[in-house]
Each structure stands twice: as C-alpha cells, then as structure tokens.
Design a protein around this motif. Structure first.
Motif, PDB file in Angstrom:
ATOM      1  N   HIS A  48      -3.459   1.913  12.541  1.00  0.00           N
ATOM      2  CA  HIS A  48      -3.026   1.336  11.271  1.00  0.00           C
ATOM      3  C   HIS A  48      -3.412   2.251  10.097  1.00  0.00           C
ATOM      4  N   ALA A  49      -4.586   2.844  10.164  1.00  0.00           N
ATOM      5  CA  ALA A  49      -5.009   3.770   9.110  1.00  0.00           C
ATOM      6  C   ALA A  49      -4.059   4.964   9.037  1.00  0.00           C
ATOM      7  N   ASP A  50      -3.649   5.473  10.177  1.00  0.00           N
ATOM      8  CA  ASP A  50      -2.723   6.597  10.195  1.00  0.00           C
ATOM      9  C   ASP A  50      -1.356   6.183   9.666  1.00  0.00           C
ATOM     10  N   LEU A  51      -0.940   4.974   9.981  1.00  0.00           N
ATOM     11  CA  LEU A  51       0.320   4.451   9.457  1.00  0.00           C
ATOM     12  C   LEU A  51       0.264   4.382   7.923  1.00  0.00           C
ATOM     13  N   ILE A  52      -0.854   3.953   7.385  1.00  0.00           N
ATOM     14  CA  ILE A  52      -1.029   3.891   5.924  1.00  0.00           C
ATOM     15  C   ILE A  52      -0.975   5.297   5.334  1.00  0.00           C
ATOM     16  N   ARG A  53      -1.648   6.248   5.977  1.00  0.00           N
ATOM     17  CA  ARG A  53      -1.648   7.629   5.465  1.00  0.00           C
ATOM     18  C   ARG A  53      -0.231   8.190   5.409  1.00  0.00           C
ATOM     19  N   ARG A  54       0.603   7.815   6.345  1.00  0.00           N
ATOM     20  CA  ARG A  54       1.970   8.324   6.409  1.00  0.00           C
ATOM     21  C   ARG A  54       2.981   7.483   5.629  1.00  0.00           C
ATOM     22  N   ALA A  55       2.527   6.434   4.958  1.00  0.00           N
ATOM     23  CA  ALA A  55       3.437   5.576   4.188  1.00  0.00           C
ATOM     24  C   ALA A  55       4.180   6.401   3.144  1.00  0.00           C
ATOM     25  N   ARG A  56       5.456   6.074   2.937  1.00  0.00           N
ATOM     26  CA  ARG A  56       6.309   6.862   2.040  1.00  0.00           C
ATOM     27  C   ARG A  56       5.914   6.753   0.567  1.00  0.00           C
ATOM     28  N   THR A  57       5.321   5.640   0.180  1.00  0.00           N
ATOM     29  CA  THR A  57       4.948   5.437  -1.221  1.00  0.00           C
ATOM     30  C   THR A  57       3.553   4.819  -1.301  1.00  0.00           C
ATOM     31  N   PRO A  58       2.902   4.937  -2.444  1.00  0.00           N
ATOM     32  CA  PRO A  58       1.603   4.280  -2.590  1.00  0.00           C
ATOM     33  C   PRO A  58       1.737   2.759  -2.568  1.00  0.00           C
ATOM     34  N   LEU A  59       2.856   2.236  -3.028  1.00  0.00           N
ATOM     35  CA  LEU A  59       3.072   0.787  -2.960  1.00  0.00           C
ATOM     36  C   LEU A  59       3.117   0.328  -1.511  1.00  0.00           C
ATOM     37  N   ARG A  60       3.805   1.079  -0.671  1.00  0.00           N
ATOM     38  CA  ARG A  60       3.871   0.717   0.754  1.00  0.00           C
ATOM     39  C   ARG A  60       2.479   0.841   1.393  1.00  0.00           C
ATOM     40  N   ALA A  61       1.730   1.867   1.011  1.00  0.00           N
ATOM     41  CA  ALA A  61       0.361   2.012   1.524  1.00  0.00           C
ATOM     42  C   ALA A  61      -0.471   0.802   1.138  1.00  0.00           C
ATOM     43  N   ALA A  62      -0.318   0.346  -0.108  1.00  0.00           N
ATOM     44  CA  ALA A  62      -1.064  -0.828  -0.573  1.00  0.00           C
ATOM     45  C   ALA A  62      -0.651  -2.076   0.210  1.00  0.00           C
ATOM     46  N   GLU A  63       0.631  -2.236   0.440  1.00  0.00           N
ATOM     47  CA  GLU A  63       1.105  -3.397   1.202  1.00  0.00           C
ATOM     48  C   GLU A  63       0.530  -3.394   2.612  1.00  0.00           C
ATOM     49  N   LEU A  64       0.547  -2.235   3.253  1.00  0.00           N
ATOM     50  CA  LEU A  64       0.001  -2.126   4.608  1.00  0.00           C
ATOM     51  C   LEU A  64      -1.509  -2.377   4.614  1.00  0.00           C
ATOM     52  N   GLY A  65      -2.187  -1.904   3.593  1.00  0.00           N
ATOM     53  CA  GLY A  65      -3.635  -2.083   3.509  1.00  0.00           C
ATOM     54  C   GLY A  65      -4.045  -3.516   3.229  1.00  0.00           C
ATOM     55  N   ARG A  66      -3.122  -4.302   2.701  1.00  0.00           N
ATOM     56  CA  ARG A  66      -3.424  -5.708   2.379  1.00  0.00           C
ATOM     57  C   ARG A  66      -2.859  -6.670   3.409  1.00  0.00           C
ATOM     58  N   ASP A  67      -2.442  -6.151   4.538  1.00  0.00           N
ATOM     59  CA  ASP A  67      -1.870  -6.986   5.595  1.00  0.00           C
ATOM     60  C   ASP A  67      -2.946  -7.932   6.139  1.00  0.00           C
ATOM     61  N   PRO A  68      -2.790  -9.235   5.899  1.00  0.00           N
ATOM     62  CA  PRO A  68      -3.826 -10.178   6.335  1.00  0.00           C
ATOM     63  C   PRO A  68      -3.944 -10.296   7.858  1.00  0.00           C
ATOM     64  N   ALA A  69      -2.965  -9.785   8.580  1.00  0.00           N
ATOM     65  CA  ALA A  69      -3.021  -9.833  10.040  1.00  0.00           C
ATOM     66  C   ALA A  69      -3.945  -8.753  10.612  1.00  0.00           C
ATOM     67  N   LYS A  70      -4.309  -7.792   9.791  1.00  0.00           N
ATOM     68  CA  LYS A  70      -5.173  -6.703  10.252  1.00  0.00           C
ATOM     69  C   LYS A  70      -6.602  -6.944   9.765  1.00  0.00           C
ATOM     70  N   PRO A  71      -7.551  -7.008  10.677  1.00  0.00           N
ATOM     71  CA  PRO A  71      -8.949  -7.244  10.257  1.00  0.00           C
ATOM     72  C   PRO A  71      -9.549  -6.016   9.562  1.00  0.00           C
ATOM     73  N   LEU A  72     -10.201  -6.274   8.442  1.00  0.00           N
ATOM     74  CA  LEU A  72     -10.883  -5.209   7.702  1.00  0.00           C
ATOM     75  C   LEU A  72     -12.142  -4.777   8.437  1.00  0.00           C
ATOM     76  N   ARG A  73     -12.562  -3.561   8.190  1.00  0.00           N
ATOM     77  CA  ARG A  73     -13.838  -3.126   8.743  1.00  0.00           C
ATOM     78  C   ARG A  73     -14.923  -4.079   8.234  1.00  0.00           C
ATOM     79  N   ARG A  74     -15.922  -4.308   9.024  1.00  0.00           N
ATOM     80  CA  ARG A  74     -16.937  -5.322   8.701  1.00  0.00           C
ATOM     81  C   ARG A  74     -17.731  -5.024   7.437  1.00  0.00           C
ATOM     82  N   ASP A  75     -17.919  -3.759   7.153  1.00  0.00           N
ATOM     83  CA  ASP A  75     -18.737  -3.395   5.996  1.00  0.00           C
ATOM     84  C   ASP A  75     -17.904  -3.110   4.750  1.00  0.00           C
ATOM     85  N   TRP A  76     -16.642  -3.530   4.715  1.00  0.00           N
ATOM     86  CA  TRP A  76     -15.743  -3.160   3.632  1.00  0.00           C
ATOM     87  C   TRP A  76     -16.282  -3.527   2.248  1.00  0.00           C
TER      88      TRP A  76
END
Length: 155
Positions: A48-76
């Motif tokens: 998922h992190a690699d998918l975010i890095r390859r996102a076409r726009t920063p808006l898409r990166a933000a959307e992917l990073g805020r996906d509630p279906a993906k668990p955040l690292r515990r120490d975020w």
C-alpha cells in the motif's frame, strides 16, 4: 504579519503546501510530493505504501493514505510530526528556489489556512494547532543557520 497558505498553486507561498510539485528523496525513494511521502509512512514496508508513492497526484496519495480499510502503523500518532518534519525539510533542502521563498519570510508566522484541519492547520475556528506551519517555521530556522543571508540558493 502572518503568512497564510493553502493551495499549491497560490503564489508565492503555494510551495509551502504538501501538494506542491516538488519531488524529494527520502528512505531510498523519489517521492513526487511531500504528501506522497507523508501518506505512505502510515504503512511503511507494505504494498500500500508503494501504491501511494506511485499515485498520479498528491490528492490521490492523500485519498489512499486515508483509506479506513487499511490499518495505520501502531505508532502513527507518536511519529507523524517527525514524518512531516522529515518530508518538509527534505523538500526545502532539495529545491533552492522554494528554500529562498521560505527564508524570505523572515520571522513571520506561517499558517496553513484550512478550515477543515485543526491539527495541521488553523481549523474552522482559527484556533487549530497549525502543526504544518510550526514545522515550516522550525525548518526555516534550521535552514537559516545553514544558508546565511545572500546564500539562500546554496551558492
């Protein structure tokens, strides 16, 4: 005087936005924007992190990073400020043109003018924590020590 910024396309301070088109190198990768880096760090070492890095726009990166279906690292919550600091500092170190813009702000307060984010910006009521603005001001102070007046471009 206070410097307010928000949109990446707003001159002259749009470069303060994490959506500004200023690539940076961190952790062995080229990141298209600081937003790409920040969002990907919520999921280090994952596909998922690699998918975010390859996102076409920063808006898409933000959307992917805020996906509630993906668990955040515990120490975020503990590391997110440092992640943002690293991204902002790398961006302004690598780009002399925007480093000069940041240094030219003198000692002015820098505020992310968003009504929707009370942590990174001023928030709807104007009483938000403005952590992105604070990080920009701390980065400015560090860079000022390294790039004395007249040497903003590193020459």
């Amino acid at each position: 005087m206070t410097i307010y910024f928000y949109g990446a396309d707003e001159a002259p301070h749009g470069c303060f936005s994490n959506f500004s088109p200023h690539p940076l190198h961190l952790d062995g990768h080229l990141w298209p924007t600081s937003e790409h880096y920040f969002q990907a760090q919520k999921f280090p070492g994952t596909r998922h992190a690699d998918l975010i890095r390859r996102a076409r726009t920063p808006l898409r990166a933000a959307e992917l990073g805020r996906d509630p279906a993906k668990p955040l690292r515990r120490d975020w919550e503990r590391v997110k400020d440092d992640v943002m600091r690293r991204a902002v500092e790398a961006k302004f170190r690598e780009h002399a043109d925007i480093r000069a813009v940041l240094l030219a702000t003198g000692d002015e307060e820098i505020v992310e003018d968003t009504g929707t984010d009370h942590y990174w910006g001023r928030g709807r009521t104007g009483t938000g924590r403005n952590m992105l603005g604070r990080i920009l001001m701390r980065t400015r102070a560090r860079l000022r020590a390294e790039f004395p007046a007249g040497d903003a471009a590193g020459i």
